[in-house]
Design a protein around this motif. Sequence first.
Motif, short mmCIF file in Angstrom:
data_model
loop_
_atom_site.label_atom_id
_atom_site.label_comp_id
_atom_site.label_asym_id
_atom_site.label_seq_id
_atom_site.Cartn_x
_atom_site.Cartn_y
_atom_site.Cartn_z
N ASN A 1 56.73 71.68 -3.14
CA ASN A 1 55.85 72.56 -2.36
C ASN A 1 56.41 73.96 -2.19
OD1 ASN A 1 54.26 70.35 -2.19
ND2 ASN A 1 54.63 69.95 -0.03
N LEU A 2 57.68 74.12 -2.56
CA LEU A 2 58.29 75.44 -2.57
C LEU A 2 58.65 75.77 -4.01
CD1 LEU A 2 60.90 75.13 0.37
CD2 LEU A 2 58.57 76.04 0.48
N ALA A 3 58.43 77.02 -4.39
CA ALA A 3 58.95 77.49 -5.68
C ALA A 3 60.20 78.30 -5.37
CB ALA A 3 57.91 78.34 -6.38
N ILE A 4 61.29 77.96 -6.05
CA ILE A 4 62.56 78.63 -5.79
C ILE A 4 62.93 79.43 -7.03
CG2 ILE A 4 65.00 78.28 -5.17
CD1 ILE A 4 63.19 76.96 -3.10
N SER A 5 63.21 80.71 -6.87
CA SER A 5 63.68 81.45 -8.04
C SER A 5 64.79 82.40 -7.65
CB SER A 5 62.53 82.19 -8.74
OG SER A 5 62.15 83.30 -7.97
N GLU A 6 65.76 82.50 -8.55
CA GLU A 6 66.93 83.32 -8.27
C GLU A 6 66.77 84.70 -8.89
OE1 GLU A 6 70.60 81.77 -9.82
OE2 GLU A 6 71.80 83.28 -8.77
N ARG A 7 67.06 85.72 -8.11
CA ARG A 7 67.15 87.08 -8.65
C ARG A 7 68.62 87.39 -8.78
NH1 ARG A 7 61.75 89.48 -8.73
NH2 ARG A 7 60.54 87.60 -8.41
N GLU A 8 68.94 88.67 -8.95
CA GLU A 8 70.36 89.02 -9.05
C GLU A 8 71.00 88.98 -7.69
OE1 GLU A 8 69.85 92.93 -10.40
OE2 GLU A 8 69.28 92.33 -12.42
N LEU B 1 51.26 73.61 6.34
CA LEU B 1 52.58 72.97 6.41
C LEU B 1 52.41 71.46 6.63
CD1 LEU B 1 54.33 75.67 8.61
CD2 LEU B 1 54.64 75.29 6.15
N ASP B 2 52.57 70.71 5.54
CA ASP B 2 52.58 69.25 5.67
C ASP B 2 54.04 68.80 5.84
OD1 ASP B 2 53.51 69.74 3.12
OD2 ASP B 2 52.16 68.33 2.12
N ILE B 3 54.22 67.51 6.06
CA ILE B 3 55.56 66.98 6.29
C ILE B 3 56.49 67.32 5.12
CG2 ILE B 3 56.90 64.84 6.48
CD1 ILE B 3 55.39 65.20 8.94
N ALA B 4 55.96 67.18 3.89
CA ALA B 4 56.80 67.38 2.71
C ALA B 4 57.32 68.82 2.64
CB ALA B 4 56.02 67.04 1.45
N THR B 5 56.47 69.78 2.99
CA THR B 5 56.91 71.18 2.94
C THR B 5 58.00 71.44 3.98
OG1 THR B 5 54.68 71.82 2.25
CG2 THR B 5 56.13 73.59 3.03
N ILE B 6 57.82 70.90 5.17
CA ILE B 6 58.84 71.08 6.22
C ILE B 6 60.18 70.50 5.76
CG2 ILE B 6 59.51 70.39 8.56
CD1 ILE B 6 57.41 72.60 8.58
N GLU B 7 60.13 69.32 5.14
CA GLU B 7 61.39 68.71 4.66
C GLU B 7 62.04 69.57 3.59
OE1 GLU B 7 63.00 66.21 6.07
OE2 GLU B 7 61.39 66.07 7.53
N GLU B 8 61.23 70.21 2.74
CA GLU B 8 61.80 71.08 1.71
C GLU B 8 62.41 72.34 2.33
OE1 GLU B 8 59.30 71.72 -1.72
OE2 GLU B 8 58.95 69.57 -1.98
N LEU B 9 61.77 72.86 3.37
CA LEU B 9 62.35 74.02 4.07
C LEU B 9 63.70 73.64 4.68
CD1 LEU B 9 59.15 75.45 5.82
CD2 LEU B 9 60.48 76.61 4.04
N PHE C 1 54.27 62.53 16.77
CA PHE C 1 54.10 63.97 16.65
C PHE C 1 55.26 64.74 17.26
CE2 PHE C 1 52.22 68.24 17.17
CZ PHE C 1 52.04 68.48 15.81
N MET C 2 55.85 64.18 18.32
CA MET C 2 57.06 64.81 18.85
C MET C 2 58.12 64.91 17.74
SD MET C 2 59.54 63.63 21.97
CE MET C 2 60.08 62.10 21.21
N HIS C 3 58.25 63.84 16.97
CA HIS C 3 59.26 63.85 15.90
C HIS C 3 58.87 64.77 14.75
CE1 HIS C 3 60.97 60.54 18.24
NE2 HIS C 3 62.09 61.01 17.74
N VAL C 4 57.56 64.91 14.50
CA VAL C 4 57.13 65.92 13.52
C VAL C 4 57.60 67.29 14.00
CG1 VAL C 4 55.12 67.15 12.57
CG2 VAL C 4 55.12 64.63 12.66
N CYS C 5 57.34 67.59 15.26
CA CYS C 5 57.71 68.91 15.80
C CYS C 5 59.22 69.12 15.76
CB CYS C 5 57.20 69.08 17.23
SG CYS C 5 55.40 69.20 17.29
N LEU C 6 59.97 68.06 16.01
CA LEU C 6 61.44 68.20 15.95
C LEU C 6 61.89 68.56 14.54
CD1 LEU C 6 62.54 65.34 18.37
CD2 LEU C 6 62.83 67.82 18.71
N ARG C 7 61.19 68.06 13.52
CA ARG C 7 61.54 68.45 12.13
C ARG C 7 61.18 69.91 11.89
NH1 ARG C 7 65.46 66.19 10.32
NH2 ARG C 7 64.90 66.17 8.12
N ALA D 1 63.81 72.87 10.79
CA ALA D 1 63.63 73.84 9.70
C ALA D 1 63.75 75.28 10.22
CB ALA D 1 62.25 73.66 9.05
N PHE D 2 63.03 75.58 11.29
CA PHE D 2 62.97 76.97 11.75
C PHE D 2 64.30 77.39 12.39
CE2 PHE D 2 58.05 76.54 12.31
CZ PHE D 2 57.93 76.37 10.94
#
Length: 269
Positions: free
Chosen positions: A12-19, A36-44, A87-93, A97-98
């Motif tokens: 769900n994230l595209a990662i690319s390296e610059r210089e 923002l689904d669960i999977a995106t939060i886990e990737e963050l 949902f409390m545990h979703v918010c804790l994830r 991330a943040f």
Amino acid sequence: MHDVVNPANYENLAISERENGLYVVTLNRPTKRNALDIATIEELIRFFSGARLAGVKAVLLAAEGDHFCAGLDLVEHWKADRSPDDFMHVCLRWHEAFNKMEYGGVPIIAALKGAVVGGGLELASAAHVRVIDPGTYFALPEGQRGIFTGGGATIRVSDMIGKYRMIDMILTGRVYQGQEAVDLGLAQYITEEGGSFDKAMEIAEKVAQNLPLTNFAICSAVSHLNNMSGMDAAYAEAVVAGVVNTQPAARARLEAFANKTAARVRPNS
Ligand code: 1HE
């Protein structure tokens, strides 16, 4: 390549390296307006937990499509019919991330566009610098959806614009955009239409040239110090400065100033 920065480890994230240790991390669910689904939060969490040790010097946080982020994946949330405990545990994830973003010590420059709403604003507010264009708009639609913020808006958005403006945003669904959003503190830079990515890149390239330990202090210690009492913050600031201001890597920069080869600080022309 370190696992943390290996694009193959993300969907769900595209990662690319610059210089220069500069990475572009792009929210990549444009068909869902980057909700923002669960999977995106886990990737963050995965990326920002390991970024510093993987040698990331700065991050440009961007988004695919016309909108930066539509916030919580409301469809996933509705389908899951979550319990309060769930949902409390979703918010804790989300907080995991943040907090990794805000306190992780790696500068994050967000290139915003279109909707930056609900949890999308919470995500953007965990970046250190926000760049918008005239079409970027901020809102907290939670009040209208029958829900509440759960990803830090009560903390970070209040910090940016003040408690009562944040309360008004969530109570009434008020939208802020353009120069007014900058004047209020929702973003530090505004560009011409469609220009937020390029401006964010310019900023990210610049800050990636700072010494990593200095950036760590700016993008971690400042937030921690702001959570402390004044006396404790002054003490802790002295300790951080003791470490950062004596780092061997700073000597060459200090020497350049002493030798009059370093750039001087001048007013904007
Ligand atoms: C979504 C979401 C979403 C779009 N969750 N799927 N956030 C909100 O209340 C914002 C909700 N979204 C919107 O107001 C609009 O979608 C946008 C202004 C962002 C974009 O409008 P538009 O006309 O370009 O797109 P659309 O037609 O509304 O949506 C396109 C698709 O994205 C559609 O999916 P499709 O499968 O039917 O094509 C939408 O369902 C999907 N989509 N937004 C899931 N948010 C920890 S608490 C945090 C609290 C919150 O964040 S509350 C959420 C606030």
